[in-house]
Design an enzyme around this catalytic site. Sequence first.
Site, PDB file in Angstrom:
ATOM      1  N   GLU A 178      32.031 -27.664 -29.383  1.00  0.00           N
ATOM      2  CA  GLU A 178      31.682 -27.850 -27.961  1.00  0.00           C
ATOM      3  C   GLU A 178      31.721 -29.335 -27.596  1.00  0.00           C
ATOM      4  O   GLU A 178      30.740 -29.896 -27.087  1.00  0.00           O
ATOM      5  CB  GLU A 178      30.321 -27.217 -27.637  1.00  0.00           C
ATOM      6  CG  GLU A 178      30.365 -25.710 -27.821  1.00  0.00           C
ATOM      7  CD  GLU A 178      29.157 -24.948 -27.255  1.00  0.00           C
ATOM      8  OE1 GLU A 178      28.201 -25.586 -26.764  1.00  0.00           O
ATOM      9  OE2 GLU A 178      29.195 -23.704 -27.303  1.00  0.00           O
ATOM     10  N   GLU A 302      31.988 -18.605 -31.465  1.00  0.00           N
ATOM     11  CA  GLU A 302      30.609 -18.242 -31.123  1.00  0.00           C
ATOM     12  C   GLU A 302      30.693 -17.200 -30.025  1.00  0.00           C
ATOM     13  O   GLU A 302      31.368 -17.439 -29.009  1.00  0.00           O
ATOM     14  CB  GLU A 302      29.812 -19.445 -30.625  1.00  0.00           C
ATOM     15  CG  GLU A 302      29.520 -20.444 -31.725  1.00  0.00           C
ATOM     16  CD  GLU A 302      28.636 -21.605 -31.261  1.00  0.00           C
ATOM     17  OE1 GLU A 302      27.780 -21.407 -30.362  1.00  0.00           O
ATOM     18  OE2 GLU A 302      28.837 -22.711 -31.792  1.00  0.00           O
TER      19      GLU A 302
HETATM   20  O1  AHR Z   1      24.538 -20.849 -31.069  1.00  0.00           O
HETATM   21  C1  AHR Z   1      23.679 -21.710 -30.404  1.00  0.00           C
HETATM   22  C2  AHR Z   1      24.405 -22.877 -29.740  1.00  0.00           C
HETATM   23  O2  AHR Z   1      25.191 -22.387 -28.700  1.00  0.00           O
HETATM   24  C3  AHR Z   1      25.371 -23.641 -30.597  1.00  0.00           C
HETATM   25  O3  AHR Z   1      24.747 -24.627 -31.363  1.00  0.00           O
HETATM   26  C4  AHR Z   1      26.282 -24.247 -29.592  1.00  0.00           C
HETATM   27  O4  AHR Z   1      27.574 -24.466 -30.102  1.00  0.00           O
HETATM   28  C5  AHR Z   1      26.273 -23.252 -28.446  1.00  0.00           C
HETATM   29  O5  AHR Z   1      26.085 -23.866 -27.228  1.00  0.00           O
END
Ligand code: AHR
Length: 495
Positions: A178, A302
């Site tokens: 991110e 994710e």
């Molecule tokens: O999974 C929780 C968080 O969500 C992670 O650290 C981040 O990459 C995302 O915003």
Amino acid sequence: MTDRIRVDPEADIDEIDDHVFGHFAEHLGRCIYGGIWDGDEDSTIEAGIRDDTLSLLQGLDMPNLRWPGGCFADDYHWEDGVGPREERPRRRNVHWVQGRDEEWEESNQFGTDEFLRLCELLDTTPYLAANVGSGDPGEAMDWVEYCNYDGDTELVDRRAENGHEEPYDVPYWGVGNENWGCGGDYEPADYAREFRRYATYLNAFGGNMNPGEKLDLIACGHIHGDWNQEFMKNMAEAGGQNAMDHLSVHRYYNAGDSTDFSDDEYYKLIARSLALADDIDQTADTINTYAPAADIGVVVDEWGVWHPEAKNDNGLEQSQTVRDAVSAAGVLDIFANRADVVSMANIAQTVNVLQCIVYTDEEDAWPTQTYQVFDLYEPHMGATAVRSYVDTDEREVENERDVPLVSASASRSDDGVFVTLSNRDLDEREVVLDVGLDDASVAEAEVLFDDHDADAEVTKDNADSFAAADLDVDVEDGEIAFDAPGSSVVGVRVE
Ligand code: AHR
């Protein structure tokens, strides 16, 4: 109406990469510390890893595990976490310690060798996310050398002293996480420049240093704005599009409370999970526009449900119901039906955090409903995805897309044709499945959540009741008919 699912076993999409069923564990709340690791300075690595969590995770065919973050990755310095445990420094955990006590600072007791031993015990492929936001390419390259090099260098000696003479051969390397946000707040063109800087060194590993052992580099994309377009355009203009192997996006979703939701909120959450189909399609389109000749896969490293109750000050912990698991099944169908473009995906996060597959307390570990979905979907791994056509009703959802009440995906392997489907209707539905074989016989038919309502929450005491049960089916003239309970997930293997 009766829902009809027609599978064309000869209409190949592509092989479903095992890595689409991947996982993600971050140094966040009780995911690693307490959930996976409860060792101390004197434990062996094996003794420090929780047996109960390990044996549950070993019960799944886990293709890969992403670590150490998440946002944590871009403030993590890997050398803090190797060597004698009693000498490792305590550090801040900049993103996940706010408002919390020192229990949530980073002890570095679980580091590279602990993680990679865990992967060995799970027979899973490691995916490491390197630090871009507060690190540099040299640090990332040293990490690659420590993990993968087989030469005569100081870092190779250190790995041997730390108990692992042989290289770990970590194939997947994320270049940050991110980076449009917690990973350094870059502009896409600046991240593209930074990506190429990292790739210069990381790609040398499979070139000069270790010919033929090319690393898979994952670039950080974004589902919002024009990040992906700007990033890919910049990479292409600089002639750097072949420096990456994958472009990743993340998506989280919710609707209402985790356990106390209305029917509308039930469907709303499902509708929101379906946005992943657009994320993948748009990312694939962007890759095609700017790098048509490059072999770049779409990664969703994710994804999952993030309920409002999961906050920084409770370590992103939340309750889970059947609704969450049914939505996950639909997402896995989306991945399988896009097997030609999706190269990896990782649900967030493995233990205790967000849409975890395992919960723990001090004494026990138990599987969630989402764990059961991953278990049911295993026959798709490595099989050839084939086209399926679903004729079902749709539920209108205010301000969201309509939700088809039945979702499905299908694959072909030496074991026959395997079809997964979820009935997202709150009520039972009659389903007829036609896999295009006149002499179809059902080798196995299983159903999840038959005995539970959509809002059934998993607890330590009822976890076993969410496991798969046999499903009654009738086969006539090659057609397979059955009743799919409301909010359920079904797997049928046909020979
Ligand atoms: O999974 C929780 C968080 O969500 C992670 O650290 C981040 O990459 C995302 O915003």
